[in-house]
Design a protein around this motif. Structure first.
Motif, PDB file in Angstrom:
ATOM      1  N   ALA A 149       1.806 -25.213 -22.482  1.00 50.01           N
ATOM      2  CA  ALA A 149       2.044 -26.308 -21.542  1.00 50.01           C
ATOM      3  C   ALA A 149       3.518 -26.354 -21.153  1.00 50.01           C
ATOM      4  N   MET A 150       4.392 -26.025 -22.092  1.00 48.95           N
ATOM      5  CA  MET A 150       5.827 -25.962 -21.795  1.00 48.95           C
ATOM      6  C   MET A 150       6.142 -24.829 -20.826  1.00 48.95           C
ATOM      7  N   VAL A 151       5.418 -23.726 -20.920  1.00 52.33           N
ATOM      8  CA  VAL A 151       5.595 -22.615 -19.972  1.00 52.33           C
ATOM      9  C   VAL A 151       5.246 -23.085 -18.560  1.00 52.33           C
ATOM     10  N   ALA A 152       4.102 -23.753 -18.419  1.00 52.99           N
ATOM     11  CA  ALA A 152       3.713 -24.267 -17.100  1.00 52.99           C
ATOM     12  C   ALA A 152       4.703 -25.319 -16.608  1.00 52.99           C
ATOM     13  N   ALA A 153       5.186 -26.170 -17.521  1.00 47.86           N
ATOM     14  CA  ALA A 153       6.134 -27.217 -17.142  1.00 47.86           C
ATOM     15  C   ALA A 153       7.442 -26.627 -16.643  1.00 47.86           C
ATOM     16  N   ALA A 154       7.868 -25.521 -17.236  1.00 46.85           N
ATOM     17  CA  ALA A 154       9.118 -24.881 -16.807  1.00 46.85           C
ATOM     18  C   ALA A 154       9.022 -24.434 -15.358  1.00 46.85           C
ATOM     19  N   VAL A 155       7.886 -23.867 -14.995  1.00 40.78           N
ATOM     20  CA  VAL A 155       7.701 -23.440 -13.608  1.00 40.78           C
ATOM     21  C   VAL A 155       7.725 -24.652 -12.680  1.00 40.78           C
ATOM     22  N   ALA A 156       7.003 -25.687 -13.052  1.00 41.36           N
ATOM     23  CA  ALA A 156       6.902 -26.876 -12.198  1.00 41.36           C
ATOM     24  C   ALA A 156       8.233 -27.608 -12.061  1.00 41.36           C
ATOM     25  N   ASN A 157       9.091 -27.493 -13.075  1.00 44.05           N
ATOM     26  CA  ASN A 157      10.336 -28.258 -13.111  1.00 44.05           C
ATOM     27  C   ASN A 157      11.546 -27.409 -12.721  1.00 44.05           C
ATOM     28  N   GLY A 158      11.333 -26.416 -11.891  1.00 44.20           N
ATOM     29  CA  GLY A 158      12.450 -25.623 -11.390  1.00 44.20           C
ATOM     30  C   GLY A 158      13.094 -24.719 -12.412  1.00 44.20           C
ATOM     31  N   GLY A 159      12.359 -24.366 -13.461  1.00 40.68           N
ATOM     32  CA  GLY A 159      12.874 -23.447 -14.475  1.00 40.68           C
ATOM     33  C   GLY A 159      13.395 -24.114 -15.721  1.00 40.68           C
TER      34      GLY A 159
END
Length: 507
Positions: free
Chosen positions: A342-352
Motif C-alpha cells: 500500500a505504501m508503494v501505491a501511495a508513493a506513486v499517488a503522492n508524487g514519489g
C-alpha cells in the motif's frame, strides 16, 4: 538489672532491624524477581482495578470495560470484535496484549506519565488513574468494505491516505473475536488453544505481520528504478526485450502469460504485465540499483511501527543476476506485507513521497483533554516526481485497458497494478492474488486512498486465480468507500469529533 535492660534493648533493636534489612534486601537486590513472581497478584489486581481506556474509530469506542465484581475487576469488551481485531488486537487478563492494545498499553492502562496532572505528587502517591482513549485514523466504512470483501477468503487489505500516511483500514481474514480472550478462566484458555491450533491462523494479522511474494505488483518498484536511473527514458519506446528471455548465467527461459511482449514498450509491458521486459530491466539495473530503489519504498526496514510493529519486507542485497531478474518481478526471495505494498501505491499517488504510515491520530483523557497528537511526517522520497507522474499514467492504463479493469470506479481516477505471485515447491501451490492501486476523484488535486489487497485462497481454482479477478474487485469497494468518506468529512481532521465523553462499562 541494668545489664538485663541493656540486653533486652539490644534484642528489641535487632528484632526491629531484621525485618527492615530483609525488606531492603528484597527491594534493592531482588525487586524484579519478586515483581515477576506469579504468586504475587497485587500488580494484576491493581492493573484491572480501574476501567481501561478505549480505542475509538470515527469517534466511537470499539472497546469497553465490564465490571466483573471479581478481584481482577474490569474485563475488556469489544464491539464488532472480528471487524476491528486487526486494528485493536486483544487485551487479556490471562495472555496480555497485542497490536494497538499492546503498543498503547501505557495510555490505555493509565500508567503513561503524560496522563499525570501533578507529576511530583503522583510520584509520591502513585494513584491508579483510569486509562486514556486512543483515537485511531481508521474509517469504519473503509474497514467494513475491506472486511466484507475478504469474507470467506484468506487474505488481507491495507488502505492509507497517501498525502498524510493515515491508515484508513487494516483487515485480515479469517479474523477472530478478541472478547473471547479477555478473561482468565477455563473458557478463555480453551479459546486460546483453539485459535492457536487453527490451521487458518485467525490471530495472525496478515496486513502487518505476514509477508508474501508480491509478484507483478512489484513491477511498480522495478519501473521506478529503471526510470529514475535513466535506463528507460521513453515509456512508449521499444525496450529491445527478447521472447523468451533467458535468465543471465542460466539456461532457464522466461515467458509471459500475455501476448505482444517481445520488444514491448515499458508502458505496454506494464499494462499487460510482461515478465520478460521487467526481469531484463531488473537484471540490467543490477542488484545494488534494485535494492536501493526497493529500500526507498520501505523494503528492508525492520524498524517500521505504526505504532504497532510491522514485519520487515525483504529485497535481498546479495544475489546472482538471474536471481535479481526474478526478484524484479516479485519472485525469488522478494516478500512484502500488504501495508508495504500500500505504501508503494501511495508513493506513486503522492508524487514519489511516502508519508510515515500511522494508526493513531490522538490520545485524550476521559474528560476530552488532548494528551498527544500524532503528526504526519515524510518517511522516504521513493522516486522523482517526474517518475511518479509517468507511473500514474501507466497505472491508469492498467485499470482502463489492462488487467485491472475490475477496479474501475465511475467518476474516479483509479490507477493500479495486478499481481499473481507464484510460490511453493516448483510453483505448484495456488498463487497469491494481488492488487495495489490508488483513487482520486475527478477534479480533485489530491489522492484519497492507496490500497493493497492480497488473497491466498486455497479453495480457488488455480486457473481462475488472478489479481485482476480476485483482488481488484475488493480494492474497488475499499477505494469507493474511502472516496465517499472523504466527501463526507471534507475539511475535518482526525475522527471529525471532539470533546469529552462519559466513561461507560459493559459495552
Amino acid at each position: 538489672m541494668t545489664r538485663c535492660v541493656r540486653r533486652a534493648a539490644v534484642l528489641c533493636l535487632l528484632l526491629l532491624l531484621a525485618p527492615l534489612v530483609a525488606a531492603a534486601r528484597i527491594q534493592v537486590l531482588h525487586p524484579r524477581e519478586y515483581a515477576a513472581n506469579p504468586a504475587d497478584r497485587r500488580p494484576a489486581i491493581a492493573r484491572y482495578s480501574v476501567p481501561r481506556g478505549d480505542i475509538l474509530v470515527d469517534g466511537t469506542p470499539v472497546t469497553g470495560s465490564r465490571d466483573t465484581g471479581e478481584p481482577l475487576r474490569y474485563e475488556r469488551t469489544y464491539a464488532d470484535g472480528p471487524l476491528f481485531a486487526p486494528v485493536t488486537g486483544y487485551s487479556s487478563q490471562r495472555y496480555g496484549t497485542s497490536l494497538l492494545e499492546a503498543a498503547e498499553d501505557g495510555v490505555l492502562s493509565g500508567t503513561d506519565p503524560r496522563l499525570a496532572s501533578f507529576s511530583f505528587l503522583d510520584g509520591l502517591t502513585r494513584p491508579r488513574r483510569p486509562g486514556a482513549d486512543v483515537h485511531t485514523t481508521v474509517r469504519a466504512a473503509v474497514q467494513r468494505a475491506a472486511y466484507e470483501g475478504l469474507e470467506g477468503k484468506r487474505g488481507a487489505v491495507a488502505a492509507v491516505e497517501p498525502a498524510t500516511g493515515r491508515i484508513l483500514a487494516v483487515a485480515s481474514a479469517p479474523s477472530y473475536d478478541p472478547a473471547l480472550l479477555s478473561g482468565n478462566g477455563p473458557a478463555t484458555a480453551r479459546t486460546w488453544d483453539g485459535l492457536n491450533a487453527d490451521a487458518a491462523r485467525p490471530m495472525l494479522n496478515r496486513a502487518l505481520r505476514q509477508t508474501y511474494p508480491p509478484g507483478s505488483a512489484f513491477k511498480v518498484v522495478t519501473a521506478a528504478a529503471a526510470l529514475d536511473s535513466g535506463l528507460v527514458r521513453d515509456i512508449d519506446a521499444p525496450t529491445d526485450s527478447p521472447l523468451p528471455y533467458t535468465l543471465p548465467g542460466t539456461a532457464v527461459r522466461l515467458g509471459n502469460a500475455a501476448d505482444g511482449c517481445e520488444d514491448a514498450s515499458l508502458r505496454y509491458a506494464f499494462a499487460v504485465s510482461c515478465n520478460t521486459v521487467f526481469a531484463r530491466l531488473g537484471a540490467r539495473t543490477g542488484v545494488t540499483g534494485m535494492a536501493e530503489a526497493a529500500e526507498r519504498f520501505g523494503f528492508n526496514d525492520a524498524g517500521l511501527r505504526i505504532p504497532a510493529k510491522v514485519t520487515r519486507s525483504n529485497f535481498d542485497r546479495r544475489m546472482e543476476p538471474s536471481q535479481v531478474a526474478l526478484s524484479s518481478i516479485g519472485q525469488f526471495d522478494t516478500s512484502a506485507t500488504p501495508l508495504q505494498m500500500a505504501m508503494v501505491a501511495a508513493a506513486v499517488a503522492n508524487g514519489g513521497e511516502i508519508q510515515q504510515p500511522r494508526l493513531v491520530d490522538r490520545v485524550t483523557t476521559p474528560g476530552g483533554r488532548t494528551v498527544a497528537t500524532t503528526r504526519g511526517r515524510s518517511l522516504h522520497q521513493a522516486m522523482s516526481p517526474s517518475t511518479a507522474l509517468l507511473l500514474q499514467r501507466m497505472m491508469r492504463d492498467v485499470v482502463t485497458v489492462g488487467s485491472g479493469r475490475d477496479a474501475a470506479i465511475p467518476g474516479v481516477e483509479v490507477g493500479g497494478k495486478t499481481g499473481t505471485a507464484q510460490h511453493g515447491v516448483g510453483n505448484a501451490a495456488v498463487p497469491y492474488a494481488w492488487f495495489i492501486g490508488w483513487a482520486e476523484p475527478e477534479g480533485s488535486f489530491r489522492p484519497t486512498v492507496a490500497v493493497a489487497v492480497v488473497v491466498e485462497d486455497a479453495d480457488a481454482e488455480r486457473a481462475d486465480f488472478t489479481g485482476g479477478g480476485l483482488a481488484a474487485p475488493i480494492a474497488r469497494e475499499v477505494m469507493r468507500a474511502a472516496v465517499r468518506e472523504a466527501d463526507g468529512v471534507d475539511g475535518k481532521t482526525g475522527d471529525g469529533k471532539s470533546g469529552g465523553r462519559q466513561r461507560q462499562s459493559g459495552r
